[in-house]
Design an enzyme around this catalytic site. Structure first.
Site, short mmCIF file in Angstrom:
data_model
loop_
_atom_site.label_atom_id
_atom_site.label_comp_id
_atom_site.label_asym_id
_atom_site.label_seq_id
_atom_site.Cartn_x
_atom_site.Cartn_y
_atom_site.Cartn_z
N LYS A 214 7.91 7.80 4.33
CA LYS A 214 8.29 6.67 5.19
C LYS A 214 9.64 6.08 4.81
O LYS A 214 10.18 6.32 3.73
CB LYS A 214 7.18 5.61 5.18
CG LYS A 214 5.98 6.03 6.02
CD LYS A 214 4.95 4.94 6.18
CE LYS A 214 3.85 5.37 7.16
NZ LYS A 214 2.79 4.35 7.28
N ARG A 248 -3.11 9.77 3.22
CA ARG A 248 -2.71 10.33 4.52
C ARG A 248 -1.29 10.86 4.40
O ARG A 248 -0.35 10.10 4.19
CB ARG A 248 -2.81 9.22 5.57
CG ARG A 248 -2.51 9.60 6.98
CD ARG A 248 -2.68 8.38 7.88
NE ARG A 248 -2.26 8.65 9.23
CZ ARG A 248 -1.00 8.51 9.66
NH1 ARG A 248 -0.05 8.13 8.82
NH2 ARG A 248 -0.69 8.79 10.91
#
Length: 270
Positions: A214, A248
């Site tokens: 991210k 995840r």
């Protein structure tokens, strides 16, 4: 926790959720798996690499994402779900905040709904999840970064989503919480959440972390999205040390290996 036909012994080891985006615009793998054949091959590879769950996303949730119509999202995810149900033996999750998409997915073999809108955007979604006894991943999100106390406020927002689910009839034992790295948080707030994941794991819900590649990593270290694997692995190890249950990720094999070693150190099993 039962997810589909599988029993997940929460706390026994770390479970890996493989991200499969069937979108043209997701921040890392957008456009890579937008045919059924590509998506199925990718999912099978992730399962071979150690994924315990495959999560399909048909609408990007990257910063500044452009919402897509329900019919477009259905056209993207449903053929993949139907095909994957035939060829993989792990549960299928769907990343959506739309009740129509969730219902179609659950009818056709999905077992988990991951809502990046905290189950607050579509009032019908909790009812759909209750109807199909789905596992619900409630990911923290809000429309601002104004917190009085970051950890307490994030958990309060999550509790509001949990209340919506339980009022609709969802069993609390079917709820997983995700503190929402990268959503409605500054870079420093994301790092504070990561330092304090044990705050969330102290609650009676399994915790999922989605930090894979991210932008907060890029802002912190100056790395492009292609060069964020090792930093992602650091967040995985850190999360497991704080008793996070589900990780995840885009890169299943590498994160699986980190999880196996971290579990040996922390949980004494894998």
């Amino acid at each position: 926790m039962q997810i589909g036909s599988k029993i997940f012994d929460i706390g026994s080891r770390t479970f890996i959720v493989g991200i499969l985006n069937v979108t043209p615009d997701s921040f890392f793998d957008g456009g890579s798996y937008d045919t059924i054949e590509q998506a199925v091959l990718r999912a099978k590879k992730m399962v071979d690499d150690g994924a315990d769950i495959i999560e399909i996303g048909g609408e990007s949730s990257r910063p500044g994402f452009k919402p897509v119509e329900t019919n477009i999202e259905l056209d993207r995810v449903m053929p993949v779900i139907k095909e994957l149900k035939k060829v993989i033996g792990v549960p299928i999750a769907v990343d959506t905040y739309k009740s129509e998409v969730a219902e179609a997915a659950l009818q056709n073999g999905a077992s988990i709904i991951n809502d990046v809108m905290c189950f607050k955007k579509d009032p019908e979604l909790p009812k759909v999840c209750a109807k199909y006894n789905a596992v619900c991943v409630i990911m923290h999100n809000r429309n601002n970064t104004d917190y009085d106390n970051l950890l307490l406020d994030v958990m309060q927002d999550i509790k509001e989503g949990i209340e919506l689910l339980t009022q609709a009839g969802v069993n609390p034992g079917k709820v997983i919480i995700d503190p929402g790295i990268g959503f409605a948080k500054t870079v420093s707030q994301n790092l504070e959440i990561l330092r304090n994941l044990s705050f969330f794991s102290a609650y009676p819900y399994p915790v999922m972390l989605g930090a894979s590649r991210k932008s907060f990593i890029g802002h912190t270290l100056g790395f492009s999205v292609e060069d964020r694997l090792e930093a992602t692995l650091a967040t995985t190890a850190m999360a497991i040390s704080q008793h996070c249950h589900f990780i995840r990720v885009h890169d299943v094999l590498e994160n699986k290996r980190v999880a196996m070693m971290a579990d040996e150190i922390i949980r004494h099993k894998h």
